[in-house]
Design a protein around this motif. Structure first.
Motif, PDB file in Angstrom:
ATOM      1  N   SER A  25       0.929  -1.142   0.005  1.00 55.07           N
ATOM      2  CA  SER A  25      -0.179   0.066   0.111  1.00 55.07           C
ATOM      3  C   SER A  25       0.841   1.321  -0.023  1.00 55.07           C
ATOM      4  O   SER A  25       1.493   1.585   1.047  1.00 55.07           O
ATOM      5  CB  SER A  25      -1.064  -0.046   1.215  1.00 55.07           C
ATOM      6  N   GLY A  26       1.058   1.909  -1.284  1.00 53.85           N
ATOM      7  CA  GLY A  26       1.984   3.008  -1.391  1.00 53.85           C
ATOM      8  C   GLY A  26       3.295   2.485  -0.998  1.00 53.85           C
ATOM      9  O   GLY A  26       3.660   1.486  -1.792  1.00 53.85           O
ATOM     10  N   ALA A  27       3.961   3.071  -0.149  1.00 52.47           N
ATOM     11  CA  ALA A  27       5.444   2.951   0.157  1.00 52.47           C
ATOM     12  C   ALA A  27       5.579   1.789   1.462  1.00 52.47           C
ATOM     13  O   ALA A  27       6.531   1.416   1.692  1.00 52.47           O
ATOM     14  CB  ALA A  27       6.049   4.138   0.573  1.00 52.47           C
ATOM     15  N   SER A  28       4.600   1.312   1.610  1.00 52.98           N
ATOM     16  CA  SER A  28       4.444   0.638   2.944  1.00 52.98           C
ATOM     17  C   SER A  28       3.865  -0.983   2.837  1.00 52.98           C
ATOM     18  O   SER A  28       2.988  -1.075   1.639  1.00 52.98           O
ATOM     19  CB  SER A  28       3.920   1.209   3.974  1.00 52.98           C
ATOM     20  N   TYR A  29       3.877  -1.853   3.571  1.00 53.10           N
ATOM     21  CA  TYR A  29       3.138  -3.027   3.447  1.00 53.10           C
ATOM     22  C   TYR A  29       2.230  -3.191   4.640  1.00 53.10           C
ATOM     23  O   TYR A  29       2.491  -2.736   5.643  1.00 53.10           O
ATOM     24  CB  TYR A  29       4.142  -4.247   3.408  1.00 53.10           C
ATOM     25  N   GLN A  30       1.042  -3.983   4.374  1.00 52.99           N
ATOM     26  CA  GLN A  30       0.260  -4.089   5.548  1.00 52.99           C
ATOM     27  C   GLN A  30      -0.099  -5.727   5.758  1.00 52.99           C
ATOM     28  O   GLN A  30       0.379  -6.672   4.711  1.00 52.99           O
ATOM     29  CB  GLN A  30      -1.345  -3.844   4.891  1.00 52.99           C
ATOM     30  N   LEU A  31      -0.097  -5.970   7.070  1.00 55.24           N
ATOM     31  CA  LEU A  31      -0.403  -7.487   7.533  1.00 55.24           C
ATOM     32  C   LEU A  31      -1.752  -8.107   7.128  1.00 55.24           C
ATOM     33  O   LEU A  31      -2.502  -8.429   7.903  1.00 55.24           O
ATOM     34  CB  LEU A  31       0.126  -7.704   8.891  1.00 55.24           C
ATOM     35  N   LYS A  32      -1.809  -8.079   5.700  1.00 55.10           N
ATOM     36  CA  LYS A  32      -3.227  -8.465   5.146  1.00 55.10           C
ATOM     37  C   LYS A  32      -2.843  -9.470   4.099  1.00 55.10           C
ATOM     38  O   LYS A  32      -2.078  -8.965   3.150  1.00 55.10           O
ATOM     39  CB  LYS A  32      -3.801  -7.413   4.721  1.00 55.10           C
ATOM     40  N   ASP A  33      -3.570 -10.519   4.062  1.00 58.34           N
ATOM     41  CA  ASP A  33      -3.032 -11.657   2.998  1.00 58.34           C
ATOM     42  C   ASP A  33      -4.108 -11.891   1.939  1.00 58.34           C
ATOM     43  O   ASP A  33      -5.210 -12.583   2.333  1.00 58.34           O
ATOM     44  CB  ASP A  33      -2.799 -13.079   3.901  1.00 58.34           C
ATOM     45  N   PRO A  34      -4.048 -11.307   0.869  1.00 61.97           N
ATOM     46  CA  PRO A  34      -5.011 -11.250  -0.386  1.00 61.97           C
ATOM     47  C   PRO A  34      -4.953 -12.582  -0.835  1.00 61.97           C
ATOM     48  O   PRO A  34      -6.057 -13.132  -1.291  1.00 61.97           O
ATOM     49  CB  PRO A  34      -4.538 -10.429  -1.216  1.00 61.97           C
ATOM     50  N   SER A  35      -4.019 -13.550  -0.456  1.00 61.77           N
ATOM     51  CA  SER A  35      -4.135 -15.073  -0.968  1.00 61.77           C
ATOM     52  C   SER A  35      -5.052 -15.955  -0.085  1.00 61.77           C
ATOM     53  O   SER A  35      -5.156 -17.000  -0.555  1.00 61.77           O
ATOM     54  CB  SER A  35      -2.620 -15.840  -1.174  1.00 61.77           C
ATOM     55  N   ARG A  36      -5.319 -15.312   1.053  1.00 58.67           N
ATOM     56  CA  ARG A  36      -6.204 -16.136   1.920  1.00 58.67           C
ATOM     57  C   ARG A  36      -7.189 -15.201   2.521  1.00 58.67           C
ATOM     58  O   ARG A  36      -7.585 -14.975   3.754  1.00 58.67           O
ATOM     59  CB  ARG A  36      -5.285 -16.630   3.163  1.00 58.67           C
TER      60      ARG A  36
END
Ligand code: ASN
Ligand code: ZN
Ligand code: CA
Length: 333
Positions: A25-36
């Motif tokens: 998300s933008g320049a950062s990552y979220q602990l959110k798993d779109p594969s699950r």
């Protein structure tokens, strides 16, 4: 084909180095798993109310294995949810808790010195405390599998959380929490028939529960008796846990992954196990096809015998082992 999600890495407090699928998300990552199903983990920041804040990270490397790093327990529970998702998907073709592809949320760092973890249908989420002195987080793999499996029970048999059905509800969560632990083949948290052995909830180094002989904890029931349903659901679950151990591994002494067990039967009979995969398949089929809100231990016996018939036939070794294992915990027709 497009890759779903970003490949991150984490170092959990209990689970050590693990792979994580995250969302950029933008320049950062979220602990959110779109594969699950977009399963995500939030930091409750030691509050007991509010939505918490989604864990984010600039370089997609999460946690460092210490409790001091707030991400480490976030890694444990996000990975625990991923392994639970994968276990149900790979083993039974179940696509998430409700079998609809939707992920559940995990909430880490709930309250202060909170010594518990729990599932809640309302938020479709699992909540985890940091444990005594905020140093024994309730975020081990079997705990995550246990809590998420409460969601599966709510979506299927809906076992009422009191009396014998409550004990079965709890046993179901211990059984699948254990199956998830074996499934994950995690380098630090290997499979066993103990519950909460990593958490040190008593400060004695002892696990919370023992499936081979539940009474070893001083309170759980290893054998059915009249009035079993009057015990706390976390103790009457012992009957179901003991049944599952006997069906999987058989009675007597055995060492698995370096842990020694000794499972007695209630009537001195000898039981030969059929392996945990077959045992769990029978239990899952019983849970999803035959158990209901008011299932008792006697009903669970009938449900698992029906499941064994469906899967292996009424003259199979598996059917006979189900019958023998219930007899071994004093549940008979
Ligand atoms: N950790 C407990 C459980 O999942 C919380 C509770 O008693 N509901 O069973
Ligand atoms: Zn539970
Ligand atoms: Ca365990």
């Amino acid at each position: 084909s497009a890759t779903i999600g970003d490949a991150g890495t984490g170092t959990g407090y209990y689970d050590g180095p693990v792979a994580l699928t995250t969302t950029k998300s933008g320049a950062s990552y979220q602990l959110k798993d779109p594969s699950r199903g977009n399963q995500s983990t939030v930091d409750m920041n030691n509050a007991t109310t509010g939505a918490g804040t989604l864990f984010t990270d600039p370089d997609n490397k999460w946690g460092d294995g210490t409790v001091a790093n707030r991400q480490s327990t976030g890694v444990d529970v996000q990975y625990g949810a991923a392994m639970t998702w994968d276990f149900y998907k790979t083993t039974y073709g179940r696509n998430g808790i409700k079998d609809n592809g939707k992920g559940a949320m995990s909430k880490a760092h709930y309250g202060r010195n909170y010594v518990n973890a729990f599932w809640n249908d309302g938020c479709f989420c699992m909540t985890y405390g940091d444990g005594a002195q905020n140093k024994h987080p309730l975020t081990a793999l079997d705990v995550a599998g246990h809590e998420m499996s409460h969601g599966v029970t709510s979506a299927t048999a809906k076992l009422r959380y009191s009396g014998e059905s409550g004990g079965l509800n709890e046993a179901n969560s211990d059984i699948f929490g254990t199956m998830v632990e074996f499934y994950a083949k995690n380098s630090k948290d290997v499979g066993d028939y103990l519950i909460g052995e990593k958490v040190d909830i008593f400060g004695t180094g002892k696990p919370l529960r023992y499936m081979d002989d539940p009474k070893k904890d001083g309170q759980s029931l290893s054998c059915w008796k009249v009035g079993a349903g009057n015990s706390d659901v976390h103790y009457s679950s012992g009957i179901g846990n003991h049944f599952f151990y006997l069906l999987s591994e058989g009675s007597g002494a055995k060492t698995i992954n370096g842990v020694s067990y000794n499972s007695p039967t209630c009537d001195g009979s000898k039981v030969t196990g059929i392996g945990r995969d077959a045992a769990a398949k029978i239990w899952y089929t019983a849970l999803t096809k035959y158990m209901t809100a008011t299932t008792t231990y006697k009903d669970a016996r009938a449900a698992t015998l029906k499941a064994a018939t469906d899967l292996y036939g009424a003259t199979s070794a598996q059917y006979k082992a189900v019958d023998a294992s219930w007899k071994g915990v004093a549940v008979t027709a």
